[in-house]
Design a protein around this motif. Structure first.
Motif: not given
Lengths: 178, 121
Positions: A16, A19, A27, B93-96, B101, B103, B106
């Motif tokens: 994560q 990512l 972005f 689930e991914i961050p925008s 994010y 945890p 989640d």
């Protein structure tokens, strides 16, 4: 079993974090592309309603392992193109030398033209396939002349799709109830 | 049967415009012959029932292998995600761009935490 779960949680959180970092860069490049082309161009209004997927969950690890979202795609494409041109040139030369070595018969004079035509048609087919591949590239959904920032954003998000493969095992293990 | 159904190979995405645009640039976008897309752009005008319907639809499709969802959108349908236990499609689930994010939110990690809680009793 609990230790295995903890290990998978650790892997999941590491992935994560990776990512997150790649998404952040993606972005950033996308914002830059929006600034250059305008927010109306890089928007959902520009989506092609006939788009077909070219990246999949099952083979998301097959392409683009570049670090830092560098433009490795264009370099690879150039290398392939150079190789293809070299190979096709060799084929042409081979065809001509074969013809030169033959003796006599009248129908031999027609053969060099036929072989060259076959090579030309193969070259045309290859170029047509490359053109079709370029048209399928979602980059050209937004503009015919994409700026570098949009290409960089694409590289970053391609990297994101590649990273999804690393989530496969942790998600599988963590989704198990027992 | 579509060629994608055999492998469950498509990647679905539910997220804000930037997330969806970026992932479409990567080549995951797919619109089938019935004009059904494997993505949903969520903005301020998107209603909760629309998000829920899209999520349910993606989970029922046989050609989708994984659903990517921005965490801030996932928070809107958190109860639905917490009750989701299917192996496929997987939900990640991914961050925008604007929402990092967390945890603690989640669903997958909350499920693991619950397991640990049950084991300790």
């Amino acid at each position: 079993m609990l230790a295995n779960k903890l290990d998978q949680v650790d892997i999941y959180l590491q992935q994560q974090a990776e990512l997150r970092e790649v998404l952040r860069k993606g972005f950033m490049h996308l914002a830059e592309a929006k600034y250059i082309l305008g927010p109306a161009v890089i928007s959902s209004d520009s989506y092609d309603r006939r788009m077909q997927a070219t990246r999949f969950w099952s083979d998301s690890s097959s392409e683009d392992q570049g670090d830092d979202c560098e433009l490795e795609d264009t370099n690879k494409a150039k290398a392939k193109q150079t190789e293809a041109i070299t190979v096709s040139t060799l084929r042409q030369r081979k065809g001509i030398t074969q013809v030169v070595q033959r003796n006599g018969a009248d129908n031999d004079s027609a053969k060099p033209n036929e072989e060259l035509e076959v090579d030309h048609s193969k070259e045309k087919d290859r170029k047509a396939k490359e053109r079709a591949k370029r048209l399928r590239d979602p980059l050209y959904m937004f503009t015919a002349l994409p700026p570098k920032s949009l290409r960089d954003a694409q590289d970053c998000f391609k990297r994101v799709v590649s990273l999804l493969e690393n989530f496969r095992e942790p998600l599988e293990q963590l989704s198990k109830e027992s | 049967m579509s060629v994608y159904q055999k492998d469950r190979s498509l990647i679905a995405v539910i997220g804000d415009e930037d997330t969806v645009t970026g992932l479409l640039l990567a080549g995951i976008g797919h619109v089938d012959s019935k004009q059904k897309a494997n993505f949903l752009v969520v903005d301020s005008k998107t209603t909760l029932p629309t998000i829920e319907e899209s999520f349910i639809e993606f989970t029922r499709r046989k050609d989708i292998g994984i659903i990517l969802i921005n965490q801030h959108v996932a928070d809107d349908i958190r109860s639905m995600l917490d009750e989701y236990h299917q192996a496929f499609p997987t939900v990640l689930e991914i961050p925008s761009k604007d929402h990092p994010y967390d945890p603690a939110k989640d669903s997958i990690l909350k499920r693991v935490q619950k397991l640990f809680g049950d084991d300790q009793r």
